[in-house]
Enzyme design. Structure first.
Site, mmCIF file in Angstrom:
data_model
loop_
_atom_site.group_PDB
_atom_site.id
_atom_site.type_symbol
_atom_site.label_atom_id
_atom_site.label_comp_id
_atom_site.label_asym_id
_atom_site.label_seq_id
_atom_site.Cartn_x
_atom_site.Cartn_y
_atom_site.Cartn_z
ATOM 1 N N TYR A 60 0.790 -1.227 0.000
ATOM 2 C CA TYR A 60 0.000 0.000 0.000
ATOM 3 C C TYR A 60 0.827 1.284 0.000
ATOM 4 C CZ TYR A 60 -3.651 -3.321 1.170
ATOM 5 O OH TYR A 60 -4.516 -4.385 1.151
ATOM 6 N N ARG B 155 -9.696 -11.603 -3.708
ATOM 7 C CA ARG B 155 -9.768 -10.153 -3.919
ATOM 8 C C ARG B 155 -10.159 -9.789 -5.357
ATOM 9 N NH1 ARG B 155 -7.493 -7.718 0.642
ATOM 10 N NH2 ARG B 155 -5.974 -9.024 1.705
ATOM 11 N N ASP C 34 -26.021 -2.376 -2.259
ATOM 12 C CA ASP C 34 -27.432 -2.002 -2.256
ATOM 13 C C ASP C 34 -27.630 -0.547 -1.837
ATOM 14 O OD1 ASP C 34 -28.102 -4.533 -3.126
ATOM 15 O OD2 ASP C 34 -28.868 -5.214 -1.179
ATOM 16 N N HIS D 260 -9.065 1.513 -5.640
ATOM 17 C CA HIS D 260 -8.235 0.632 -4.809
ATOM 18 C C HIS D 260 -6.783 1.057 -4.966
ATOM 19 C CE1 HIS D 260 -11.529 -2.031 -3.922
ATOM 20 N NE2 HIS D 260 -11.884 -1.910 -5.199
ATOM 21 N N VAL D 261 -6.068 1.131 -3.861
ATOM 22 C CA VAL D 261 -4.660 1.517 -3.879
ATOM 23 C C VAL D 261 -3.829 0.449 -4.587
ATOM 24 C CG1 VAL D 261 -2.648 2.035 -2.430
ATOM 25 C CG2 VAL D 261 -4.914 2.923 -1.797
ATOM 26 N N SER D 262 -4.082 -0.810 -4.255
ATOM 27 C CA SER D 262 -3.319 -1.906 -4.867
ATOM 28 C C SER D 262 -4.073 -2.461 -6.076
ATOM 29 C CB SER D 262 -3.075 -3.022 -3.845
ATOM 30 O OG SER D 262 -4.283 -3.690 -3.539
ATOM 31 N N ASN E 83 -13.383 3.765 -1.729
ATOM 32 C CA ASN E 83 -12.466 2.642 -1.591
ATOM 33 C C ASN E 83 -13.066 1.797 -0.476
ATOM 34 O OD1 ASN E 83 -10.495 0.782 -0.998
ATOM 35 N ND2 ASN E 83 -8.801 2.224 -1.234
ATOM 36 N N HIS F 19 -15.275 -7.148 -1.491
ATOM 37 C CA HIS F 19 -15.435 -8.562 -1.814
ATOM 38 C C HIS F 19 -16.538 -9.236 -1.009
ATOM 39 C CE1 HIS F 19 -11.509 -7.346 -3.180
ATOM 40 N NE2 HIS F 19 -11.138 -7.170 -1.927
#
Length: 168
Positions: free
Chosen positions: A26, A134, A110, A123-125, A97, A103
């Site tokens: 990260y 993931r 919803d 997402h950072v990664s 994020n 997941h």
């Protein structure tokens, strides 16, 4: 002068640990650093940005509801509105994020769909280059855009997209 579009930046579980949690994945940039840079960038794009982070799924869902002007039941916690001066003010778009809730959370999906607020998933990664669990997102098929693997720059890319390319 027309009012600026209000954007809500939501960060989910464990993102408060950015800068110290698994820096090989990260990086060393903190969430505070990301939020400060996002505020500066939002201002330059004539956007109003409110940030929110929680490790709790229900709090994230409540904040999404509040972004559309809905409030939790009186028996629920009132802490979000007290801690977040932008709570309850309708927003034009959400940058989210969701962390690990990406997941697992049908509830966050919803809430986003129920409010009808367009959203960008960040997402950072690169979640697709990591563990198989993931690879699936409950949000990406409904997101206006998905940005992953760009590190902290992903937030900047999301704001740039929202500010310059989204039609409100």
């Amino acid at each position: 002068m027309a009012s600026r579009h209000h954007i809500l930046l939501i960060n989910g579980p464990n993102l408060n640990l950015l800068g110290t949690r698994e820096p090989q994945i990260y990086g060393s940039t903190t969430l505070h650093d990301i939020e400060q840079a996002a505020q500066t960038q939002a201002s330059s794009l004539d956007l109003r940005l409110t940030t929110f982070q929680s490790n709790h799924e229900g709090a994230i869902i409540d904040r999404i509801h509040q972004a559309a002007g809905f409030f939790p039941s009186p028996s629920g916690p009132a802490t979000i509105a007290e801690a977040d001066p932008g709570a309850g003010e309708k927003v034009s778009a959400i940058i989210i994020n969701p962390g690990a809730y990406t997941h697992t959370s049908v509830g966050i999906r919803d809430a986003l769909l129920g409010t009808g607020i367009p959203f960008v998933e960040v997402h950072v990664s690169n979640v697709h280059a990591r563990e198989a669990f993931r690879h699936h997102s409950y949000l990406s098929d409904k997101a206006v855009a998905v940005i992953c693997g760009l590190g902290p720059y992903g937030y900047s890319a999301a704001l740039e997209f929202v500010g310059r390319h989204m039609k409100f």
